[in-house]
Design an enzyme around this catalytic site. Structure first.
Site, PDB file in Angstrom:
ATOM      1  N   HIS A 253       0.790  -1.116   0.009  1.00 48.99           N
ATOM      2  CA  HIS A 253      -0.105   0.098  -0.048  1.00 48.99           C
ATOM      3  C   HIS A 253       1.044   1.229   0.103  1.00 48.99           C
ATOM      4  CE1 HIS A 253       0.664   0.810   4.371  1.00 48.99           C
ATOM      5  NE2 HIS A 253       0.391  -0.833   4.550  1.00 48.99           N
TER       6      HIS A 253
ATOM      7  N   CYS B 281       2.891  -5.282   6.471  1.00 49.54           N
ATOM      8  CA  CYS B 281       2.716  -4.740   5.303  1.00 49.54           C
ATOM      9  C   CYS B 281       3.995  -3.999   4.584  1.00 49.54           C
ATOM     10  CB  CYS B 281       1.613  -3.576   5.247  1.00 49.54           C
ATOM     11  SG  CYS B 281      -0.077  -4.543   5.875  1.00 49.54           S
TER      12      CYS B 281
END
Length: 180
Positions: free
Chosen positions: A70, A86
């Site tokens: 992301h 992440c």
């Protein structure tokens, strides 16, 4: 078109390949030691446009435990091990990757690859007017030494690799422009 995403954790780089050819490489932030980014072979499970907040402008989930690639609202952390597992990217970079991949795209994550990148495909519009190769930083290297060795400016290297400082480390992969 067949895209694959390769994530190299120890150099904190994402390689986007099309039909086996590296079309771009991007700096990333990865999981901190207490919440590491998982290694293995995955696929993009879902995509979300403009999730906002800490997720930045794009989200691409690759595990059912909700690990994803992301954007970020903290771009100064790119290049560090700071996330909860992440993979963070500059918003501009994640938008480029997001626009090219689809649900089902392979995501291969390793601590290191023996040969993660090849020269960029100059026919790809994302690399228009760029001819580069990937250089692995060695002990004792500095941006000044690398710039002199390959006859390019320090600023060109920093811009191409989205570096905010002159700090580099052994094993880091840098894109170096070539002169045609």
């Amino acid at each position: 078109m067949s895209y694959k995403i390769y994530l190299e954790l120890n150099t904190r780089r994402l390689y986007l390949k099309e039909n086996g050819i590296t079309i771009n490489t991007y700096p990333i932030a990865v999981g901190k030691p207490s919440t590491p980014t998982p290694t293995g072979d995955y696929k993009i499970l879902s995509k979300i446009l403009n999730p906002g907040g800490v997720l930045g402008s794009r989200w691409m989930q690759f595990t059912w435990s909700e690990h994803g690639i992301h954007g970020t609202n903290q771009p100064w952390l790119i290049g560090q091990a700071v996330s909860n597992g992440c993979v963070r990217m500059y918003n501009n970079d994640v938008e480029q990757v997001y626009s090219r991949v689809s649900v089902g795209t392979a995501v291969i994550i390793r601590n290191s690859f023996s040969n993660p990148g090849q020269p960029l495909n100059p026919k790809d519009p994302i690399n228009k007017n760029k001819s580069t190769f990937i250089y692995t930083v060695r002990k004792g290297d500095s941006l000044w030494k690398i710039s002199r060795r390959y006859n390019v400016s320090i600023q060109e290297i920093k811009t191409l690799n989205k570096l905010d400082s002159n700090t580099i480390y052994p094993g880091q992969k840098l894109l170096i422009p070539t002169r045609n």
